[in-house]
Design a protein around this motif. Structure first.
Motif, PDB file in Angstrom:
ATOM      1  N   PRO A 182       0.819  -1.221   0.000  1.00  0.00           N
ATOM      2  CA  PRO A 182       0.000   0.000   0.000  1.00  0.00           C
ATOM      3  C   PRO A 182       0.854   1.274   0.000  1.00  0.00           C
ATOM      4  O   PRO A 182       0.454   2.283  -0.584  1.00  0.00           O
ATOM      5  CB  PRO A 182      -0.813  -0.134   1.286  1.00  0.00           C
ATOM      6  CG  PRO A 182      -0.963  -1.614   1.474  1.00  0.00           C
ATOM      7  CD  PRO A 182       0.353  -2.191   1.016  1.00  0.00           C
ATOM      8  N   ASP A 183       2.032   1.225   0.605  1.00  0.00           N
ATOM      9  CA  ASP A 183       2.923   2.394   0.622  1.00  0.00           C
ATOM     10  C   ASP A 183       3.462   2.737  -0.759  1.00  0.00           C
ATOM     11  O   ASP A 183       4.048   3.812  -0.937  1.00  0.00           O
ATOM     12  CB  ASP A 183       4.106   2.157   1.570  1.00  0.00           C
ATOM     13  CG  ASP A 183       3.705   2.299   3.033  1.00  0.00           C
ATOM     14  OD1 ASP A 183       4.505   1.933   3.910  1.00  0.00           O
ATOM     15  OD2 ASP A 183       2.575   2.772   3.294  1.00  0.00           O
ATOM     16  N   ASP A 184       3.297   1.854  -1.719  1.00  0.00           N
ATOM     17  CA  ASP A 184       3.717   2.150  -3.089  1.00  0.00           C
ATOM     18  C   ASP A 184       2.687   3.002  -3.834  1.00  0.00           C
ATOM     19  O   ASP A 184       2.939   3.445  -4.949  1.00  0.00           O
ATOM     20  CB  ASP A 184       3.949   0.857  -3.873  1.00  0.00           C
ATOM     21  CG  ASP A 184       5.113   0.042  -3.335  1.00  0.00           C
ATOM     22  OD1 ASP A 184       4.984  -1.196  -3.274  1.00  0.00           O
ATOM     23  OD2 ASP A 184       6.139   0.642  -2.964  1.00  0.00           O
ATOM     24  N   THR A 185       1.541   3.207  -3.224  1.00  0.00           N
ATOM     25  CA  THR A 185       0.502   4.028  -3.842  1.00  0.00           C
ATOM     26  C   THR A 185       1.003   5.456  -4.033  1.00  0.00           C
ATOM     27  O   THR A 185       1.425   6.107  -3.073  1.00  0.00           O
ATOM     28  CB  THR A 185      -0.767   4.028  -2.976  1.00  0.00           C
ATOM     29  OG1 THR A 185      -1.297   2.707  -2.932  1.00  0.00           O
ATOM     30  CG2 THR A 185      -1.805   4.982  -3.543  1.00  0.00           C
ATOM     31  N   ALA A 186       0.978   5.914  -5.271  1.00  0.00           N
ATOM     32  CA  ALA A 186       1.495   7.249  -5.595  1.00  0.00           C
ATOM     33  C   ALA A 186       1.276   7.526  -7.072  1.00  0.00           C
ATOM     34  O   ALA A 186       0.919   6.617  -7.832  1.00  0.00           O
ATOM     35  CB  ALA A 186       2.990   7.336  -5.284  1.00  0.00           C
ATOM     36  N   VAL A 187       1.508   8.756  -7.456  1.00  0.00           N
ATOM     37  CA  VAL A 187       1.634   9.090  -8.870  1.00  0.00           C
ATOM     38  C   VAL A 187       3.095   8.895  -9.235  1.00  0.00           C
ATOM     39  O   VAL A 187       3.978   9.434  -8.559  1.00  0.00           O
ATOM     40  CB  VAL A 187       1.184  10.532  -9.155  1.00  0.00           C
ATOM     41  CG1 VAL A 187       1.401  10.867 -10.628  1.00  0.00           C
ATOM     42  CG2 VAL A 187      -0.269  10.722  -8.772  1.00  0.00           C
ATOM     43  N   TYR A 188       3.327   8.118 -10.272  1.00  0.00           N
ATOM     44  CA  TYR A 188       4.687   7.816 -10.710  1.00  0.00           C
ATOM     45  C   TYR A 188       5.024   8.658 -11.940  1.00  0.00           C
ATOM     46  O   TYR A 188       4.257   8.684 -12.911  1.00  0.00           O
ATOM     47  CB  TYR A 188       4.816   6.328 -11.031  1.00  0.00           C
ATOM     48  CG  TYR A 188       4.904   5.482  -9.791  1.00  0.00           C
ATOM     49  CD1 TYR A 188       3.795   5.284  -8.973  1.00  0.00           C
ATOM     50  CD2 TYR A 188       6.103   4.877  -9.413  1.00  0.00           C
ATOM     51  CE1 TYR A 188       3.869   4.533  -7.812  1.00  0.00           C
ATOM     52  CE2 TYR A 188       6.194   4.116  -8.252  1.00  0.00           C
ATOM     53  CZ  TYR A 188       5.069   3.950  -7.457  1.00  0.00           C
ATOM     54  OH  TYR A 188       5.155   3.194  -6.310  1.00  0.00           O
ATOM     55  N   TYR A 189       6.180   9.301 -11.866  1.00  0.00           N
ATOM     56  CA  TYR A 189       6.637  10.178 -12.936  1.00  0.00           C
ATOM     57  C   TYR A 189       7.937   9.650 -13.531  1.00  0.00           C
ATOM     58  O   TYR A 189       8.841   9.261 -12.785  1.00  0.00           O
ATOM     59  CB  TYR A 189       6.909  11.581 -12.405  1.00  0.00           C
ATOM     60  CG  TYR A 189       5.727  12.288 -11.828  1.00  0.00           C
ATOM     61  CD1 TYR A 189       5.416  12.167 -10.477  1.00  0.00           C
ATOM     62  CD2 TYR A 189       4.904  13.093 -12.619  1.00  0.00           C
ATOM     63  CE1 TYR A 189       4.329  12.823  -9.929  1.00  0.00           C
ATOM     64  CE2 TYR A 189       3.820  13.758 -12.082  1.00  0.00           C
ATOM     65  CZ  TYR A 189       3.537  13.610 -10.736  1.00  0.00           C
ATOM     66  OH  TYR A 189       2.455  14.267 -10.198  1.00  0.00           O
ATOM     67  N   CYS A 190       8.041   9.655 -14.839  1.00  0.00           N
ATOM     68  CA  CYS A 190       9.334   9.388 -15.448  1.00  0.00           C
ATOM     69  C   CYS A 190       9.993  10.723 -15.792  1.00  0.00           C
ATOM     70  O   CYS A 190       9.313  11.736 -15.993  1.00  0.00           O
ATOM     71  CB  CYS A 190       9.216   8.498 -16.678  1.00  0.00           C
ATOM     72  SG  CYS A 190       8.503   9.264 -18.131  1.00  0.00           S
ATOM     73  N   ALA A 191      11.306  10.696 -15.836  1.00  0.00           N
ATOM     74  CA  ALA A 191      12.063  11.911 -16.073  1.00  0.00           C
ATOM     75  C   ALA A 191      13.320  11.601 -16.874  1.00  0.00           C
ATOM     76  O   ALA A 191      13.872  10.498 -16.776  1.00  0.00           O
ATOM     77  CB  ALA A 191      12.436  12.566 -14.749  1.00  0.00           C
ATOM     78  N   GLN A 192      13.754  12.581 -17.635  1.00  0.00           N
ATOM     79  CA  GLN A 192      14.929  12.431 -18.484  1.00  0.00           C
ATOM     80  C   GLN A 192      15.994  13.430 -18.065  1.00  0.00           C
ATOM     81  O   GLN A 192      15.695  14.607 -17.867  1.00  0.00           O
ATOM     82  CB  GLN A 192      14.544  12.674 -19.950  1.00  0.00           C
ATOM     83  CG  GLN A 192      15.693  12.622 -20.923  1.00  0.00           C
ATOM     84  CD  GLN A 192      15.226  12.836 -22.342  1.00  0.00           C
ATOM     85  OE1 GLN A 192      14.690  11.946 -22.991  1.00  0.00           O
ATOM     86  NE2 GLN A 192      15.420  14.047 -22.836  1.00  0.00           N
ATOM     87  N   GLY A 193      17.237  12.966 -17.928  1.00  0.00           N
ATOM     88  CA  GLY A 193      18.288  13.902 -17.550  1.00  0.00           C
ATOM     89  C   GLY A 193      19.600  13.218 -17.287  1.00  0.00           C
ATOM     90  O   GLY A 193      19.991  12.311 -18.032  1.00  0.00           O
ATOM     91  N   ALA A 194      20.267  13.640 -16.217  1.00  0.00           N
ATOM     92  CA  ALA A 194      21.560  13.087 -15.841  1.00  0.00           C
ATOM     93  C   ALA A 194      21.356  11.940 -14.856  1.00  0.00           C
ATOM     94  O   ALA A 194      20.352  11.897 -14.143  1.00  0.00           O
ATOM     95  CB  ALA A 194      22.421  14.164 -15.209  1.00  0.00           C
ATOM     96  N   TYR A 195      22.323  11.029 -14.801  1.00  0.00           N
ATOM     97  CA  TYR A 195      22.232   9.888 -13.892  1.00  0.00           C
ATOM     98  C   TYR A 195      22.383  10.396 -12.460  1.00  0.00           C
ATOM     99  O   TYR A 195      23.468  10.762 -12.006  1.00  0.00           O
ATOM    100  CB  TYR A 195      23.327   8.879 -14.219  1.00  0.00           C
ATOM    101  CG  TYR A 195      23.226   7.606 -13.426  1.00  0.00           C
ATOM    102  CD1 TYR A 195      23.970   7.436 -12.268  1.00  0.00           C
ATOM    103  CD2 TYR A 195      22.383   6.585 -13.827  1.00  0.00           C
ATOM    104  CE1 TYR A 195      23.877   6.270 -11.531  1.00  0.00           C
ATOM    105  CE2 TYR A 195      22.276   5.412 -13.097  1.00  0.00           C
ATOM    106  CZ  TYR A 195      23.026   5.261 -11.949  1.00  0.00           C
ATOM    107  OH  TYR A 195      22.931   4.103 -11.213  1.00  0.00           O
ATOM    108  N   SER A 196      21.280  10.406 -11.740  1.00  0.00           N
ATOM    109  CA  SER A 196      21.262  11.012 -10.409  1.00  0.00           C
ATOM    110  C   SER A 196      20.030  10.541  -9.655  1.00  0.00           C
ATOM    111  O   SER A 196      19.067  10.051 -10.264  1.00  0.00           O
ATOM    112  CB  SER A 196      21.224  12.538 -10.538  1.00  0.00           C
ATOM    113  OG  SER A 196      21.040  13.177  -9.295  1.00  0.00           O
ATOM    114  N   VAL A 197      20.046  10.707  -8.341  1.00  0.00           N
ATOM    115  CA  VAL A 197      18.857  10.444  -7.536  1.00  0.00           C
ATOM    116  C   VAL A 197      18.127  11.742  -7.224  1.00  0.00           C
ATOM    117  O   VAL A 197      17.078  11.736  -6.581  1.00  0.00           O
ATOM    118  CB  VAL A 197      19.213   9.712  -6.221  1.00  0.00           C
ATOM    119  CG1 VAL A 197      19.947   8.412  -6.510  1.00  0.00           C
ATOM    120  CG2 VAL A 197      20.055  10.618  -5.317  1.00  0.00           C
TER     121      VAL A 197
END
Length: 121
Positions: free
Chosen positions: A88-103
């Motif tokens: 249940p804690d995985d419930t969220a809006v998930y976004y993909c993003a493009q850029g540099a390798y980073s967190v």
């Protein structure tokens, strides 16, 4: 300008699996790292996973490590997020993003609109 479009979100049960997708319209897809972030209701956006340009290096948030796999197909301009053993804690809006390798979210210059993932208990 590149456009990122997520799909595949929906409702899953605890312990179930779901794969979400992100398709890029850009011709330079293979020259960027791709990341997934998520934002739960009332919480800040958080890092989930990132994959390098070639796909040979990945990194995951501790909260999803071992349960979620990021992958990409540069021939299809698509990045995937396979989610297993959902909670249940995985419930969220998930976004993909493009850029540099980073967190860090500020390392990514292009973002999709997001796809909702809801995990029922």
């Amino acid at each position: 300008q590149v456009q990122l479009m997520e799909s595949g979100g929906g409702l899953a049960q605890t312990g179930g699996s779901l794969t979400i997708f992100c398709a890029s319209s850009g011709a330079t897809f293979s020259t960027y790292a791709m990341g997934w972030f998520r934002q739960a209701l009332g919480k800040e956006r958080e890092f989930v996973a990132v994959i390098s340009e070639s796909g040979d290096v990945t990194r995951y948030a501790d909260s999803v490590k071992g349960r979620i796999t990021i992958s990409r197909d540069n021939g299809k301009n698509t990045v995937y997020l396979q989610m297993n053993s959902l909670k249940p804690d995985d419930t969220a809006v998930y976004y993909c993003a493009q850029g540099a390798y980073s967190v860090r979210s500020d390392s990514f210059g292009a973002w999709g609109q997001g796809t909702q993932v809801t995990v029922s208990s």
